[in-house]
Design an enzyme around this catalytic site. Structure first.
Site, PDB file in Angstrom:
ATOM      1  N   ARG A  36       2.244  26.137  48.041  1.00  0.00           N
ATOM      2  CA  ARG A  36       1.405  26.917  48.976  1.00  0.00           C
ATOM      3  C   ARG A  36       2.106  28.176  49.459  1.00  0.00           C
ATOM      4  O   ARG A  36       1.444  29.176  49.745  1.00  0.00           O
ATOM      5  CB  ARG A  36       1.014  26.042  50.170  1.00  0.00           C
ATOM      6  CG  ARG A  36      -0.012  25.007  49.768  1.00  0.00           C
ATOM      7  CD  ARG A  36      -0.509  24.251  50.965  1.00  0.00           C
ATOM      8  NE  ARG A  36      -1.634  23.418  50.586  1.00  0.00           N
ATOM      9  CZ  ARG A  36      -1.987  22.305  51.205  1.00  0.00           C
ATOM     10  NH1 ARG A  36      -1.285  21.879  52.234  1.00  0.00           N
ATOM     11  NH2 ARG A  36      -3.027  21.622  50.804  1.00  0.00           N
ATOM     12  N   LYS A 198     -17.617   8.499  47.680  1.00  0.00           N
ATOM     13  CA  LYS A 198     -18.859   8.277  48.412  1.00  0.00           C
ATOM     14  C   LYS A 198     -19.878   9.376  48.217  1.00  0.00           C
ATOM     15  O   LYS A 198     -19.539  10.554  48.246  1.00  0.00           O
ATOM     16  CB  LYS A 198     -18.545   8.196  49.913  1.00  0.00           C
ATOM     17  CG  LYS A 198     -17.785   6.963  50.296  1.00  0.00           C
ATOM     18  CD  LYS A 198     -17.623   7.005  51.792  1.00  0.00           C
ATOM     19  CE  LYS A 198     -16.883   5.814  52.333  1.00  0.00           C
ATOM     20  NZ  LYS A 198     -16.621   6.023  53.764  1.00  0.00           N
ATOM     21  N   GLY A 348      -8.123  19.369  46.323  1.00  0.00           N
ATOM     22  CA  GLY A 348      -7.949  17.945  46.591  1.00  0.00           C
ATOM     23  C   GLY A 348      -7.751  17.130  45.318  1.00  0.00           C
ATOM     24  O   GLY A 348      -6.953  17.507  44.464  1.00  0.00           O
ATOM     25  N   GLY A 371     -11.155  20.535  51.531  1.00  0.00           N
ATOM     26  CA  GLY A 371     -12.280  20.561  52.468  1.00  0.00           C
ATOM     27  C   GLY A 371     -13.019  21.890  52.445  1.00  0.00           C
ATOM     28  O   GLY A 371     -14.247  21.945  52.473  1.00  0.00           O
TER      29      GLY A 371
END
Ligand code: AMP
Length: 391
Positions: A36, A198, A348, A371
């Site tokens: 990063r 999910k 992610g 996110g």
């Protein structure tokens, strides 16, 4: 992109206050993965080359917001950045206050100062405007290069932009450009792939992707709820009973656009060492659960991917953390690598999957924000982006 970037303003002699994502893993006071920090280097270098001084700010982890806590100090990030830049990076004792203001004032062109973790103040996550104003006093110009935090309206990502000329850095610009290909005038055939645990977390993404893409492939645990909605017995597989009706409605609307697995790797328990076998989705044995997509599904998805011009992927096809159930996810990663399409990978799990499969470098773009990329794909305007000045 309709937002101004560092290229659009004069930086010479300015103090540039820049939000970066230095939320890096550390052990024993040393940065263990500087990916990063490296991702912010092009903007950092550009700002310094323009004859500006640089004040960097970031959050790290989840401190309590009650002041300095050595466990969440960014000091090791200053050292890691110093090594990459080949010159010292000063470390501030805090991110606001008279001492930090004096340090910022004393900076000369080319100097770099890293502020301490913005989350040492609870005002950061509350987007407290008095706190944002205190941050803003440190610089003449605000640059946001922290795409991974752009979905959060915090003082260092949103509030501060109200008090200074506010532009994006190169990493932010690149993320918006590539993810934007999924939402604005996408190339066709456009295939979206969604996976992960999910469906309830991704309903908005499913709906937004369906409106834009030609084919939506759904795999992973998410697919089970759709298969259950079609009447297949999922046995011990992960199924969200409360989302079965939603899945039915989505399928009715999607028609032929939606592709689901036709076979699966099933296991007799949720365990890396479990017994496994490949079955069609209508033949999951009692007491067994779906852990990955099967070879027929890979072939079915592969045929569509071969013809694609643009592919967006978010979420693994199975429990890829367990090698026995990672094949479906890795096979999709390799199909993307060989597809010749523009390939955009959400952050992610999908980002770590293409890396684990050894094909990350073959992707057009791998997002640095999990996110943030998901919210972007939902069609939401990210607060940290909205706050920047329009071109
Ligand atoms: P998400 O955060 O929603 O993208 O979900 C990622 C997680 O989904 C990973 O940790 C996977 O192990 C998990 N996952 C994928 N497929 C399945 C499955 N068939 N059953 C249970 N978990 C799954």
């Amino acid at each position: 992109m309709n937002k101004k970037t560092v290229r659009d303003i004069d930086l010479k002699g300015k103090r540039v206050l820049m939000r970066v994502d230095f939320n890096v893993p550390m052990a024993d006071g040393v940065v263990t993965d500087d990916k990063r920090i490296k991702a912010a280097l092009p903007t950092i270098q550009y700002v310094l080359d323009q004859g500006a001084s640089l004040i960097l700010m970031s959050h790290l982890g989840r401190p309590k917001g009650t002041g300095f806590d050595p466990e969440f100090s960014l000091k090791a990030a200053a050292e890691a950045l110093g090594k990459l830049l080949g010159k010292p990076v000063q470390m501030a004792p805090d991110c606001v206050g008279p001492e930090v203001e004096a340090m910022a004032q004393a900076l000369k062109p080319g100097d770099v100062l890293l502020l301490e973790n913005t989350r040492f103040h609870k005002e950061e996550e509350k987007n407290d405007l008095a706190f944002a104003k205190q941050l803003a006093t440190l610089g003449d110009v605000y640059v946001n290069d922290a795409f991974g935090s752009a979905h959060r309206a915090h003082a260092s990502t949103e509030g501060v932009a109200r008090y200074l000329p506010a532009v994006s850095g190169f990493l932010m610009e690149q993320e918006l450009e590539y993810l934007g290909r999924a939402t604005d005038n996408p190339a066709h055939p456009y295939v979206a792939i969604l996976g992960g645990a999910k469906i309830s977390d991704k309903i908005l993404v499913v709906e937004n992707m369906l409106a834009k893409c030609d084919t939506l492939i759904i795999g992973g645990g998410m697919a089970n709820t759709f298969l259950a909605a079609q009447g297949y017995a999922m046995q011990d597989s992960l199924v969200e009973a409360s989302s079965v009706e939603t899945a039915k409605a989505i399928m009715a609307k999607a028609g032929g656009k939606l592709l689901l697995p036709v076979d699966a790797v099933v296991a007799d328990k949720f365990d890396a060492e479990a017994n496994s076998q490949v079955v069609d989705v209508d033949k999951v044995p009692a007491g067994w659960r779906i852990m990955d997509i099967g070879p027929k599904s890979i072939e079915k998805f592969g045929a569509v991917l071969k013809a694609a011009k643009l592919v967006i992927w978010n979420g693994p096809m199975g429990v890829f953390e367990m090698p026995k159930f990672a094949e479906g996810t890795f096979a999709i990663a390799k199909l993307l690598a060989d597809s010749g399409a523009t390939t955009v990978i959400g952050g992610g799990d999908s980002a770590s999957a293409v890396k684990k499969a050894g094909v990350a470098k073959k992707m057009t773009h791998v997002s640095t924000g999990g996110g943030a990329s998901l919210e972007f794909l939902e069609g939401k305007e990210l607060p940290g982006v909205a706050a920047l000045n329009d071109k």
